[in-house]
Design an enzyme around this catalytic site. Structure first.
Site, PDB file in Angstrom:
ATOM      1  N   TYR A  46     -12.191 -13.865 -12.426  1.00 25.60           N
ATOM      2  CA  TYR A  46     -11.784 -12.466 -12.159  1.00 25.60           C
ATOM      3  C   TYR A  46     -12.555 -11.508 -13.071  1.00 25.60           C
ATOM      4  CZ  TYR A  46      -9.203  -8.252 -13.336  1.00 25.60           C
ATOM      5  OH  TYR A  46      -8.885  -6.955 -13.659  1.00 25.60           O
ATOM      6  N   HIS A  47     -12.502 -11.774 -14.379  1.00 21.76           N
ATOM      7  CA  HIS A  47     -13.189 -10.859 -15.297  1.00 21.76           C
ATOM      8  C   HIS A  47     -14.689 -10.811 -14.993  1.00 21.76           C
ATOM      9  CE1 HIS A  47      -9.469 -11.626 -17.746  1.00 21.76           C
ATOM     10  NE2 HIS A  47      -9.564 -10.326 -17.835  1.00 21.76           N
ATOM     11  N   SER A  64     -12.874 -15.234 -17.244  1.00 23.32           N
ATOM     12  CA  SER A  64     -12.328 -15.902 -16.055  1.00 23.32           C
ATOM     13  C   SER A  64     -13.188 -15.452 -14.879  1.00 23.32           C
ATOM     14  CB  SER A  64     -10.873 -15.480 -15.800  1.00 23.32           C
ATOM     15  OG  SER A  64     -10.842 -14.130 -15.343  1.00 23.32           O
ATOM     16  N   THR A 101     -12.144  -3.677 -16.402  1.00 17.31           N
ATOM     17  CA  THR A 101     -11.112  -4.090 -17.358  1.00 17.31           C
ATOM     18  C   THR A 101     -11.717  -4.250 -18.755  1.00 17.31           C
ATOM     19  OG1 THR A 101      -9.993  -6.116 -18.068  1.00 17.31           O
ATOM     20  CG2 THR A 101     -11.341  -6.298 -16.139  1.00 17.31           C
ATOM     21  N   LYS A 127     -15.663  -8.442 -12.342  1.00 19.56           N
ATOM     22  CA  LYS A 127     -15.745  -7.054 -12.817  1.00 19.56           C
ATOM     23  C   LYS A 127     -17.076  -6.803 -13.535  1.00 19.56           C
ATOM     24  CE  LYS A 127     -11.495  -5.654 -11.833  1.00 19.56           C
ATOM     25  NZ  LYS A 127     -11.203  -4.523 -10.971  1.00 19.56           N
TER      26      LYS A 127
HETATM   27  N1  LIG Z   1      -2.586  -3.906 -13.818  1.00 23.02           N
HETATM   28  C1  LIG Z   1      -3.312  -3.995 -14.922  1.00 23.02           C
HETATM   29  O1  LIG Z   1      -2.786  -4.231 -16.019  1.00 23.02           O
HETATM   30  C2  LIG Z   1      -4.807  -3.793 -14.871  1.00 23.02           C
HETATM   31  C3  LIG Z   1      -5.526  -3.847 -16.075  1.00 23.02           C
HETATM   32  C4  LIG Z   1      -6.899  -3.648 -16.055  1.00 23.02           C
HETATM   33  C5  LIG Z   1      -7.551  -3.392 -14.858  1.00 23.02           C
HETATM   34  N2  LIG Z   1      -6.827  -3.362 -13.700  1.00 23.02           N
HETATM   35  C6  LIG Z   1      -7.552  -3.107 -12.439  1.00 23.02           C
HETATM   36  O2  LIG Z   1      -6.971  -2.019 -11.741  1.00 23.02           O
HETATM   37  C7  LIG Z   1      -7.013  -2.266 -10.333  1.00 23.02           C
HETATM   38  C8  LIG Z   1      -5.603  -2.161  -9.779  1.00 23.02           C
HETATM   39  O3  LIG Z   1      -4.764  -3.134 -10.400  1.00 23.02           O
HETATM   40  P1  LIG Z   1      -3.262  -3.322  -9.939  1.00 23.02           P
HETATM   41  O4  LIG Z   1      -2.513  -3.937 -11.051  1.00 23.02           O
HETATM   42  O5  LIG Z   1      -2.789  -2.081  -9.318  1.00 23.02           O
HETATM   43  O6  LIG Z   1      -3.469  -4.451  -8.817  1.00 23.02           O
HETATM   44  P2  LIG Z   1      -2.650  -4.698  -7.481  1.00 23.02           P
HETATM   45  O7  LIG Z   1      -2.956  -6.083  -7.019  1.00 23.02           O
HETATM   46  O8  LIG Z   1      -1.217  -4.302  -7.640  1.00 23.02           O
HETATM   47  O9  LIG Z   1      -3.327  -3.642  -6.468  1.00 23.02           O
HETATM   48  C9  LIG Z   1      -4.582  -3.867  -5.871  1.00 23.02           C
HETATM   49  C10 LIG Z   1      -4.484  -3.405  -4.417  1.00 23.02           C
HETATM   50  O10 LIG Z   1      -5.761  -3.575  -3.802  1.00 23.02           O
HETATM   51  C11 LIG Z   1      -5.589  -4.115  -2.516  1.00 23.02           C
HETATM   52  N3  LIG Z   1      -6.823  -4.828  -2.168  1.00 23.02           N
HETATM   53  C12 LIG Z   1      -7.346  -5.934  -2.763  1.00 23.02           C
HETATM   54  N4  LIG Z   1      -8.466  -6.302  -2.121  1.00 23.02           N
HETATM   55  C13 LIG Z   1      -8.669  -5.400  -1.136  1.00 23.02           C
HETATM   56  C14 LIG Z   1      -9.670  -5.257  -0.125  1.00 23.02           C
HETATM   57  N5  LIG Z   1     -10.673  -6.140  -0.007  1.00 23.02           N
HETATM   58  N6  LIG Z   1      -9.585  -4.212   0.741  1.00 23.02           N
HETATM   59  C15 LIG Z   1      -8.559  -3.318   0.634  1.00 23.02           C
HETATM   60  N7  LIG Z   1      -7.575  -3.417  -0.287  1.00 23.02           N
HETATM   61  C16 LIG Z   1      -7.649  -4.447  -1.159  1.00 23.02           C
HETATM   62  C17 LIG Z   1      -4.356  -5.012  -2.634  1.00 23.02           C
HETATM   63  O11 LIG Z   1      -3.716  -5.238  -1.392  1.00 23.02           O
HETATM   64  C18 LIG Z   1      -3.480  -4.234  -3.615  1.00 23.02           C
HETATM   65  O12 LIG Z   1      -2.573  -3.390  -2.943  1.00 23.02           O
HETATM   66  C19 LIG Z   1      -7.635  -3.636 -10.152  1.00 23.02           C
HETATM   67  O13 LIG Z   1      -9.003  -3.491  -9.849  1.00 23.02           O
HETATM   68  C20 LIG Z   1      -7.471  -4.290 -11.501  1.00 23.02           C
HETATM   69  O14 LIG Z   1      -8.459  -5.238 -11.741  1.00 23.02           O
HETATM   70  C21 LIG Z   1      -5.476  -3.540 -13.674  1.00 23.02           C
END
Ligand SMILES: NC(=O)c1ccc[n+]([C@@H]2O[C@H](COP(=O)([O-])OP(=O)(O)OC[C@H]3O[C@@H](n4cnc5c(N)ncnc54)[C@H](O)[C@@H]3O)[C@@H](O)[C@H]2O)c1
Length: 390
Positions: free
Chosen positions: A178-179, A176, A141, A182
């Protein structure tokens, strides 16, 4: 292989790549759905179960998606999935992705870092052991960089210090747990890339907005998730939903917080570009995956303007900032590498926002207004018992 393929970015990406002829599998343990169940949240859009989604996709597109339901922290499961599917590229979205969730209490902070850091180490080992040529594309991120008072480079910075010069990973300052998970992932990936000579790309993604892609629009049962609660909802999606239901948009503090944003349609195209341009063995490519930067106040102003055009009367209120972050700061992040590889960004301004608001209005009866106000305060990170009692 799309790890986290049942989630917001992952589902849209799986369909986008499948439609374009890539052989796609989804790996997901569905923990995102159980978090909603635990906390009493729901997606604004009525999403179907993953098996139903995949069956409908086959019906609509004629294309199969292989499904592996399990946890990437379970190495035996992950290894079996790698052996069966033999991926040439593995897109790793499968992490706990909410900063507020990671700040709720100690248990969720530990879960976030264990789930994310262990999961990524397992993915890296699975590549080394079962698919050494596989290109690992990992979602990081933009929040890993924090808000330094200098320009943010794309991953690496060349520094001259005491007369000597080197190109080093750009400093990371996660805001955080979370961050920070990453940041730890990025360090582990860089180490494994060099130590084992594997191919990796780290995508520092901005805040993703929007609901539709061409593929998720092909049938109502393929609709993507749209989160609006204070834990999983991201800034622009949340503001649009607030505006659509007549709730004032909740700007945290001064609203000068500036971040990079991108449309979900650009997310899926960026991932395709990353897949088509694998890193050479032993090199970790880093891209800043966002297309425009805005402050929170600018977002609220754009939604106010778009809202008026679709018959809404959006209002803005300032609420105390639950996060520990700078509310006014310098922000200038580079983002040219994906565009150099062919990304043509979609602009947020104009018709897009009006379209999103209209789409959200069709789901407005599903909104639970109790979920809209900020719920997690960085400074009050509490024990599980206290949070559940709330
Ligand atoms: N949505 C955003 O704005 C955004 C921005 C920056 C980065 N990201 C990154 O992109 C990625 C996807 O984000 P998103 O918004 O689609 O999130 P999301 O929560 O909708 O999707 C993540 C998926 O991963 C699955 N998951 C989590 N832990 C798991 C594990 N241990 N084994 C198997 N599956 C697992 C969850 O069930 C979920 O379906 C994340 O890594 C997030 O940090 C998202």
């Amino acid at each position: 292989m799309i790890i986290g393929g049942d989630g917001y970015c992952g589902w849209a990406t799986a369909l986008h790549l499948s439609k374009r002829g890539y052989a796609v599998s989804i790996v997901d343990n569905l923990c995102r759905r159980s978090m909603d169940d635990q906390l009493g949240f729901n997606s604004l859009s009525p999403i179907k179960g993953i098996h139903e989604r995949v069956r409908k996709w086959k019906e609509v597109s004629g294309r199969d998606i292989d499904l592996f339901v399990g946890d990437v922290c379970d190495y035996e499961f992950l290894g079996a999935a790698f052996k069966k599917f033999a991926p040439t590229a593995c897109v790793h979205f499968g992490e706990q992705r909410s900063a507020p969730y990671s700040m709720m209490d100690r248990t969720r902070a530990v879960f976030t870092q264990t789930n994310n850091v262990m999961g990524t180490i397992n993915v890296l080992y699975a590549i080394k052991e079962f698919a050494p040529e596989c290109h690992c594309i990992k979602l990081g991120t933009m929040g890993e960089y924090g808000t330094p008072n200098i320009d943010i480079e794309e991953g690496y910075i060349t520094i001259t210090h005491n007369g000597r010069t080197d190109t080093l990973p750009y400093p990371k300052q996660g805001g955080s747990f979370y961050h920070l998970s990453k940041c730890h992932d990025s360090a582990n990936m860089l180490f494994c890339t060099k130590a084992w000579g594997i191919r990796t790309t780290d995508l520092n993604q901005g805040v993703v907005y929007g609901l539709s892609t061409d593929e998720t629009d092909m049938h109502p049962d393929l609709v993507n998730r749209l989160d609006y609660d204070a834990v999983f909802g991201t800034a622009l999606n949340r503001f649009c939903i607030q505006a659509a239901v007549g709730h004032p948009m909740t700007v945290y503090g001064k609203g000068g917080q500036t971040r990079g944003f991108l449309n979900i349609r650009d997310t899926v195209r960026c991932i395709q570009i990353a897949c088509d341009n694998p890193a050479p063995p032993g090199e970790m490519k880093i891209y800043n995956q966002f297309t425009e930067q805005f402050s929170v106040n600018e977002l609220a102003a754009m939604i106010t303007e778009a809202g008026k055009k679709v018959g809404l009367n959006p209002e803005v209120i300032t609420v105390p900032n639950p996060r520990t972050e700078m509310e006014e700061h310098y922000y200038n992040a580079k983002n040219s590498k994906l565009q150099d590889l062919g990304l043509e960004p979609i602009a947020m301004r104009g018709e897009f926002l009006e379209g999103l608001l209209k789409q959200i209005i069709t789901y407005k009866d599903r909104v639970d207004q109790r979920l809209i106000l900020p719920g997690v305060n960085w400074k009050e990170s509490a024990s599980v018992a206290e949070v559940i009692a709330k």
